[in-house]
Design a protein around this motif. Structure first.
Motif, mmCIF file in Angstrom:
data_model
loop_
_atom_site.group_PDB
_atom_site.id
_atom_site.type_symbol
_atom_site.label_atom_id
_atom_site.label_comp_id
_atom_site.label_asym_id
_atom_site.label_seq_id
_atom_site.Cartn_x
_atom_site.Cartn_y
_atom_site.Cartn_z
ATOM 1 N N THR A 195 3.863 5.250 -9.950
ATOM 2 C CA THR A 195 2.850 4.582 -10.756
ATOM 3 C C THR A 195 2.308 3.336 -10.067
ATOM 4 O O THR A 195 1.142 2.981 -10.227
ATOM 5 N N ARG A 196 3.132 2.702 -9.272
ATOM 6 C CA ARG A 196 2.762 1.403 -8.716
ATOM 7 C C ARG A 196 2.138 1.474 -7.325
ATOM 8 O O ARG A 196 1.397 0.574 -6.947
ATOM 9 N N PHE A 197 2.475 2.500 -6.543
ATOM 10 C CA PHE A 197 2.048 2.515 -5.151
ATOM 11 C C PHE A 197 1.240 3.773 -4.855
ATOM 12 O O PHE A 197 1.562 4.860 -5.330
ATOM 13 N N ALA A 198 0.194 3.597 -4.035
ATOM 14 C CA ALA A 198 -0.715 4.711 -3.747
ATOM 15 C C ALA A 198 -0.007 5.841 -3.013
ATOM 16 O O ALA A 198 -0.363 7.009 -3.159
ATOM 17 N N SER A 199 0.978 5.504 -2.209
ATOM 18 C CA SER A 199 1.703 6.515 -1.446
ATOM 19 C C SER A 199 3.189 6.182 -1.459
ATOM 20 O O SER A 199 3.571 5.042 -1.217
ATOM 21 N N VAL A 200 4.006 7.184 -1.745
ATOM 22 C CA VAL A 200 5.458 7.017 -1.778
ATOM 23 C C VAL A 200 6.080 8.136 -0.947
ATOM 24 O O VAL A 200 5.756 9.305 -1.125
ATOM 25 N N ASP A 222 0.815 -1.210 0.000
ATOM 26 C CA ASP A 222 0.000 0.000 0.000
ATOM 27 C C ASP A 222 0.850 1.263 0.000
ATOM 28 O O ASP A 222 0.385 2.329 -0.397
ATOM 29 N N MET A 223 2.085 1.130 0.458
ATOM 30 C CA MET A 223 2.954 2.303 0.591
ATOM 31 C C MET A 223 4.389 1.878 0.365
ATOM 32 O O MET A 223 4.783 0.768 0.728
#
Length: 335
Positions: free
Chosen positions: A164-169, A123-124
């Protein structure tokens, strides 16, 4: 009678000397005695035969973002085309991927791609520092020539792929990430001195770590997520676990000054080492490895330190509480 002068032979003799650097090698290349070569060179003077200047070599094309993108697309099998922000996740439970020191453009692209595919359900993502190497800004001896623009094209590409891949970085800034800032702090504005900070602004779901202390300072070298502390302390030791213990003790000593909550999980980057150390009654200390290629200085005669371990860490949290049994280290070197 004077020998007949052939301009083509004279021109060939001149070209052979230019190509090979001296008359002996040129005569061998042409298959003629050296005396014959010298006669033809003299003839070129008599006839006024000259060679045109060689054409200018084509400009060296440096690696742009688009070129870096194409290289990356090949590494991941053309899985994505361009940035599209993923949807935000719901619920109190989340899986967190700790992206170790990459040192782009010296990162292991295949391992980076494999990590992203294996942990696609995270998710992160938290980059724990040294996302980029900033090699061209290093004051140490350089063994390679890496253009500044090429380095940051690669870093930008890594940021885009994570976004692009994770909702939160979240990006923790390491010592390599702030090399430019340290050199130019007094010359330019704050948003100009750290290229990663500028690049992150393009992506709404990418944020630079920021911890505000009680006295008003802003720190970007660590972050807290629930009861987990993740940072890039410039601490290293030959003794396994020593750097981790030093960081934990420093955090305990400075909890009030920094405005920190107590941490059950401490994860550090920078050392490129790997370790999971159960500590105290309910605490886990972790060194998260790296995904960086072995650099020239690591194999030199100045032997010291521990070998780097290529891998990464994941863990789960529910309502900000870390499940310590969920902490995992994936080790590429033993796969």
């Amino acid at each position: 009678p004077a020998p007949k002068l052939d301009p083509d032979l004279a021109r060939a003799a001149l070209q052979a000397v230019r190509d090979h650097g001296d008359q002996s090698k040129a005569s061998v290349a042409l298959g003629i005695p050296r005396s014959t070569l010298q006669s033809r060179l003299q003839a070129s003077v008599i006839m006024g035969v000259v060679l045109e200047d060689p054409p200018e070599p084509p400009p060296v094309l440096r690696l742009t973002f688009e070129q870096a993108w194409q290289d990356w697309m090949r590494a991941i099998g053309m899985a994505h085309d361009r940035y599209v922000q993923p949807p935000e996740t719901d619920g109190s439970h989340k899986k967190i991927l700790v992206v170790p020191d990459l040192h782009a453009p010296f990162h292991e692209e295949e391992m980076f791609a494999a990590m992203l595919e294996r942990e696609a359900d995270a998710d992160m993502a938290i980059c724990i520092g040294d996302l980029g190497d900033a090699y061209s800004l290093s004051r140490f001896v350089k063994y390679d020539r890496v253009p500044y623009a090429e380095e940051w094209a690669s870093v930008n590409l890594c940021i885009q792929e994570l976004a692009t891949r994770f909702a939160s970085v979240e990006i923790v800034l390491g010592n390599h990430d702030v090399r430019l800032e340290r050199q130019l702090r007094n010359l330019v504005t704050e948003d100009m001195v750290c290229p990663i900070t500028a690049m992150a602004r393009r992506y709404p779901n990418v944020h630079i770590a920021r911890h505000d202390t009680p006295d008003g300072r802003h720190l970007a070298w660590f972050t807290q997520v629930g009861d987990a502390w993740l940072g890039h302390p410039e601490k290293f030791s030959r003794v396994p676990g020593s750097a981790l213990r030093s960081v934990e003790e420093w955090l305990r000593d400075n909890e009030s000054a920094l405005g920190l909550d107590s941490s059950r999980l401490i994860i550090m980057g920078h050392s490129h080492a790997a370790a999971i150390l159960p500590y105290r009654s309910n605490q886990l200390l972790v060194e998260c490895g790296c995904l960086s290629k072995t650099q020239q200085y690591m194999t030199g005669p100045r032997i010291g330190g521990r070998p780097q371990r290529r891998g990464y860490v994941t863990f789960d949290q529910t309502d900000g509480k870390t499940d310590l049994n969920s902490v995992k280290f994936y080790w590429f070197d033993v796969v």
